[in-house]
Design a protein around this motif. Structure first.
Motif, PDB file in Angstrom:
ATOM      1  N   LEU A 129       0.875  -1.168   0.000  1.00 16.66           N
ATOM      2  CA  LEU A 129       0.000   0.000   0.000  1.00 16.66           C
ATOM      3  C   LEU A 129       0.909   1.214   0.000  1.00 16.66           C
ATOM      4  CD1 LEU A 129      -2.934   0.702  -0.157  1.00 16.66           C
ATOM      5  CD2 LEU A 129      -3.034   0.757   2.315  1.00 16.66           C
ATOM      6  N   PHE A 130       0.721   2.067  -0.992  1.00 17.01           N
ATOM      7  CA  PHE A 130       1.699   3.080  -1.347  1.00 17.01           C
ATOM      8  C   PHE A 130       1.041   4.447  -1.403  1.00 17.01           C
ATOM      9  CE2 PHE A 130       4.625   4.974  -4.589  1.00 17.01           C
ATOM     10  CZ  PHE A 130       5.832   4.656  -4.000  1.00 17.01           C
ATOM     11  N   GLY A 131       1.809   5.467  -1.113  1.00 20.20           N
ATOM     12  CA  GLY A 131       1.305   6.831  -1.226  1.00 20.20           C
ATOM     13  C   GLY A 131       2.114   7.762  -0.354  1.00 20.20           C
ATOM     14  N   PRO A 132       1.927   9.046  -0.578  1.00 20.85           N
ATOM     15  CA  PRO A 132       2.679  10.033   0.197  1.00 20.85           C
ATOM     16  C   PRO A 132       2.265  10.038   1.663  1.00 20.85           C
ATOM     17  CG  PRO A 132       1.021  11.107  -1.174  1.00 20.85           C
ATOM     18  CD  PRO A 132       1.003   9.658  -1.533  1.00 20.85           C
ATOM     19  N   PRO A 133       3.069  10.715   2.514  1.00 18.57           N
ATOM     20  CA  PRO A 133       2.671  10.838   3.920  1.00 18.57           C
ATOM     21  C   PRO A 133       1.283  11.471   3.980  1.00 18.57           C
ATOM     22  CG  PRO A 133       4.686  12.124   3.449  1.00 18.57           C
ATOM     23  CD  PRO A 133       4.257  11.470   2.182  1.00 18.57           C
ATOM     24  N   GLY A 134       0.440  10.971   4.870  1.00 22.77           N
ATOM     25  CA  GLY A 134      -0.889  11.551   5.021  1.00 22.77           C
ATOM     26  C   GLY A 134      -1.902  11.077   3.997  1.00 22.77           C
ATOM     27  N   SER A 135      -1.540  10.091   3.180  1.00 22.80           N
ATOM     28  CA  SER A 135      -2.465   9.621   2.145  1.00 22.80           C
ATOM     29  C   SER A 135      -3.490   8.627   2.686  1.00 22.80           C
ATOM     30  CB  SER A 135      -1.697   8.999   0.967  1.00 22.80           C
ATOM     31  OG  SER A 135      -0.944   7.893   1.408  1.00 22.80           O
ATOM     32  N   GLY A 136      -3.310   8.196   3.926  1.00 23.62           N
ATOM     33  CA  GLY A 136      -4.266   7.273   4.530  1.00 23.62           C
ATOM     34  C   GLY A 136      -3.841   5.819   4.475  1.00 23.62           C
ATOM     35  N   LYS A 137      -2.568   5.569   4.154  1.00 25.57           N
ATOM     36  CA  LYS A 137      -2.076   4.188   4.035  1.00 25.57           C
ATOM     37  C   LYS A 137      -2.314   3.391   5.322  1.00 25.57           C
ATOM     38  CE  LYS A 137       2.218   5.243   3.278  1.00 25.57           C
ATOM     39  NZ  LYS A 137       2.213   6.697   3.300  1.00 25.57           N
ATOM     40  N   GLY A 138      -1.921   3.949   6.447  1.00 26.36           N
ATOM     41  CA  GLY A 138      -2.041   3.224   7.713  1.00 26.36           C
ATOM     42  C   GLY A 138      -3.482   2.889   8.049  1.00 26.36           C
ATOM     43  N   THR A 139      -4.366   3.855   7.886  1.00 26.44           N
ATOM     44  CA  THR A 139      -5.790   3.654   8.169  1.00 26.44           C
ATOM     45  C   THR A 139      -6.354   2.549   7.291  1.00 26.44           C
ATOM     46  OG1 THR A 139      -6.062   5.968   8.796  1.00 26.44           O
ATOM     47  CG2 THR A 139      -8.063   4.784   8.138  1.00 26.44           C
ATOM     48  N   GLN A 140      -6.081   2.643   5.990  1.00 28.44           N
ATOM     49  CA  GLN A 140      -6.627   1.659   5.051  1.00 28.44           C
ATOM     50  C   GLN A 140      -5.982   0.288   5.237  1.00 28.44           C
ATOM     51  OE1 GLN A 140      -9.268   2.055   3.322  1.00 28.44           O
ATOM     52  NE2 GLN A 140      -9.528   4.269   3.381  1.00 28.44           N
ATOM     53  N   ALA A 141      -4.676   0.262   5.518  1.00 25.76           N
ATOM     54  CA  ALA A 141      -3.987  -1.024   5.710  1.00 25.76           C
ATOM     55  C   ALA A 141      -4.607  -1.792   6.870  1.00 25.76           C
ATOM     56  CB  ALA A 141      -2.492  -0.799   5.933  1.00 25.76           C
ATOM     57  N   LYS A 142      -4.927  -1.093   7.960  1.00 26.20           N
ATOM     58  CA  LYS A 142      -5.540  -1.750   9.125  1.00 26.20           C
ATOM     59  C   LYS A 142      -6.900  -2.331   8.759  1.00 26.20           C
ATOM     60  CE  LYS A 142      -3.101   0.957  12.542  1.00 26.20           C
ATOM     61  NZ  LYS A 142      -3.020   2.307  13.043  1.00 26.20           N
ATOM     62  N   LYS A 143      -7.696  -1.573   8.012  1.00 25.72           N
ATOM     63  CA  LYS A 143      -9.027  -2.041   7.602  1.00 25.72           C
ATOM     64  C   LYS A 143      -8.909  -3.255   6.672  1.00 25.72           C
ATOM     65  CE  LYS A 143     -12.079   1.155   6.354  1.00 25.72           C
ATOM     66  NZ  LYS A 143     -13.311   1.151   7.158  1.00 25.72           N
ATOM     67  N   LEU A 144      -7.966  -3.201   5.737  1.00 28.57           N
ATOM     68  CA  LEU A 144      -7.773  -4.303   4.789  1.00 28.57           C
ATOM     69  C   LEU A 144      -7.272  -5.557   5.503  1.00 28.57           C
ATOM     70  CD1 LEU A 144      -6.152  -2.314   1.861  1.00 28.57           C
ATOM     71  CD2 LEU A 144      -8.423  -3.380   1.835  1.00 28.57           C
ATOM     72  N   ALA A 145      -6.332  -5.366   6.435  1.00 27.93           N
ATOM     73  CA  ALA A 145      -5.790  -6.508   7.187  1.00 27.93           C
ATOM     74  C   ALA A 145      -6.910  -7.223   7.934  1.00 27.93           C
ATOM     75  CB  ALA A 145      -4.700  -6.033   8.146  1.00 27.93           C
ATOM     76  N   GLU A 146      -7.797  -6.433   8.527  1.00 24.43           N
ATOM     77  CA  GLU A 146      -8.902  -7.008   9.286  1.00 24.43           C
ATOM     78  C   GLU A 146      -9.874  -7.755   8.367  1.00 24.43           C
ATOM     79  OE1 GLU A 146     -12.517  -5.239  11.904  1.00 24.43           O
ATOM     80  OE2 GLU A 146     -10.521  -4.472  12.401  1.00 24.43           O
ATOM     81  N   LYS A 147     -10.238  -7.142   7.251  1.00 24.82           N
ATOM     82  CA  LYS A 147     -11.221  -7.760   6.348  1.00 24.82           C
ATOM     83  C   LYS A 147     -10.695  -9.046   5.715  1.00 24.82           C
ATOM     84  CE  LYS A 147     -14.015  -7.311   2.246  1.00 24.82           C
ATOM     85  NZ  LYS A 147     -14.785  -6.506   1.362  1.00 24.82           N
TER      86      LYS A 147
ATOM     87  N   THR B 100      10.864   8.118  -3.035  1.00 24.15           N
ATOM     88  CA  THR B 100       9.939   6.995  -2.915  1.00 24.15           C
ATOM     89  C   THR B 100       9.092   6.791  -4.169  1.00 24.15           C
ATOM     90  OG1 THR B 100       9.879   7.390  -0.538  1.00 24.15           O
ATOM     91  CG2 THR B 100       8.172   5.964  -1.415  1.00 24.15           C
ATOM     92  N   GLN B 101       8.688   7.864  -4.826  1.00 26.02           N
ATOM     93  CA  GLN B 101       7.839   7.737  -6.017  1.00 26.02           C
ATOM     94  C   GLN B 101       8.436   6.794  -7.071  1.00 26.02           C
ATOM     95  OE1 GLN B 101       4.685   9.143  -6.152  1.00 26.02           O
ATOM     96  NE2 GLN B 101       4.456   7.880  -7.970  1.00 26.02           N
ATOM     97  N   PRO B 102       9.769   6.738  -7.262  1.00 25.37           N
ATOM     98  CA  PRO B 102      10.330   5.801  -8.246  1.00 25.37           C
ATOM     99  C   PRO B 102       9.992   4.329  -7.978  1.00 25.37           C
ATOM    100  CG  PRO B 102      11.955   7.479  -7.716  1.00 25.37           C
ATOM    101  CD  PRO B 102      10.805   7.664  -6.759  1.00 25.37           C
ATOM    102  N   VAL B 103       9.620   3.984  -6.743  1.00 24.88           N
ATOM    103  CA  VAL B 103       9.224   2.607  -6.441  1.00 24.88           C
ATOM    104  C   VAL B 103       7.994   2.232  -7.266  1.00 24.88           C
ATOM    105  CG1 VAL B 103       8.349   1.050  -4.628  1.00 24.88           C
ATOM    106  CG2 VAL B 103      10.236   2.629  -4.134  1.00 24.88           C
ATOM    107  N   TYR B 104       7.104   3.203  -7.459  1.00 22.32           N
ATOM    108  CA  TYR B 104       5.903   2.947  -8.278  1.00 22.32           C
ATOM    109  C   TYR B 104       6.324   2.550  -9.691  1.00 22.32           C
ATOM    110  CZ  TYR B 104       1.363   3.417 -10.478  1.00 22.32           C
ATOM    111  OH  TYR B 104       0.204   3.150 -11.176  1.00 22.32           O
ATOM    112  N   ALA B 105       7.240   3.315 -10.270  1.00 20.48           N
ATOM    113  CA  ALA B 105       7.702   3.024 -11.636  1.00 20.48           C
ATOM    114  C   ALA B 105       8.363   1.650 -11.703  1.00 20.48           C
ATOM    115  CB  ALA B 105       8.664   4.114 -12.100  1.00 20.48           C
ATOM    116  N   TYR B 106       9.086   1.288 -10.653  1.00 23.03           N
ATOM    117  CA  TYR B 106       9.755  -0.021 -10.597  1.00 23.03           C
ATOM    118  C   TYR B 106       8.728  -1.152 -10.720  1.00 23.03           C
ATOM    119  CZ  TYR B 106      12.113  -4.087  -8.525  1.00 23.03           C
ATOM    120  OH  TYR B 106      12.600  -5.347  -8.287  1.00 23.03           O
ATOM    121  N   TYR B 107       7.662  -1.097  -9.909  1.00 22.29           N
ATOM    122  CA  TYR B 107       6.639  -2.142  -9.971  1.00 22.29           C
ATOM    123  C   TYR B 107       5.766  -2.011 -11.219  1.00 22.29           C
ATOM    124  CZ  TYR B 107       7.958  -4.034  -5.468  1.00 22.29           C
ATOM    125  OH  TYR B 107       8.666  -4.633  -4.454  1.00 22.29           O
TER     126      TYR B 107
END
Length: 194
Positions: free
Chosen positions: A6-24, A154-161
């Motif tokens: 789960l990727f995105g800039p600081p404050g993009s909501g990664k942590g919040t969404q990751a917790k919800k996805l992990a639970e589901k 960090t953004q270059p990681v997106y291009a890598y994948y």
């Protein structure tokens, strides 16, 4: 087993969404920030090694971070999958993660990037700073600097994948539940393809 970044800039909501996805989905949620805090708090060999770099103001080497990831995966054993939150942050880390997964004949299935405009990110982080008390979340200049570091390093990681047809972007602004549904649609598609 499914492996998601789960990727995105600081404050993009990664942590919040990751917790919800992990639970589901019953995924192991690996946040490198949490890993560092646990290893350092436990005064483990890896934690002490990381502390030695942090105290000198240096970045913790990728091999130490990968060691922490391996330790976390070993602790948790078999799961439906893993969601990586806040890692990898550089292309070198992405390559190291790929090598680690290849050892167990596994791979990253998809990197999902949350797209949020800079203005909204700044507003979100300042709001978070008001409730968390974190000084670095209250200073707009520091927040802007973190966004620039993300874009440069960090953004270059997106291009890598993306070069491996494993990256996609979804809208990360708006209602938390709508963003969650968009993420679930991607994960449901990926798990069907496995």
């Amino acid at each position: 087993m499914i492996n998601l970044v789960l990727f995105g800039p600081p404050g993009s909501g990664k942590g919040t969404q990751a917790k919800k996805l992990a639970e589901k989905y019953g995924l192991l949620h690996i946040s490198t920030g949490d890993l560092f805090r646990k290893e350092i708090g436990d005064k483990s060999e890896l934690g002490l090694l990381a502390t030695s770099y942090i105290q000198k103001g240096e970045l913790v080497p990728d091999e130490v971070t990968i060691g922490m990831l391996k330790a976390a995966l070993a602790r948790h054993g078999s799961t439906f999958g893993v969601i990586y939150d806040g890692f990898p942050r550089t292309v070198d880390q992405a390559k190291a993660l790929d090598e680690m997964l290849e050892e167990s004949e596994d791979e990253i299935d998809v990197l999902i990037s949350l797209k949020v405009e800079d203005k909204e990110i700044i507003e979100r982080i300042i709001k978070r700073g008001e409730s968390s008390g974190r000084a670095d979340d209250k200073d707009e200049a520091i927040i802007q600097s973190r966004i620039e570091v993300y874009k440069k390093e960090t953004q270059p990681v997106y291009a890598y994948y993306d070069a491996h047809d494993k990256a996609l972007t979804i809208k990360g602004s708006g209602d938390i539940d709508e963003i969650f549904e968009s993420l679930c649609a991607v994960i449901d598609q990926v798990t069907v393809e496995e």
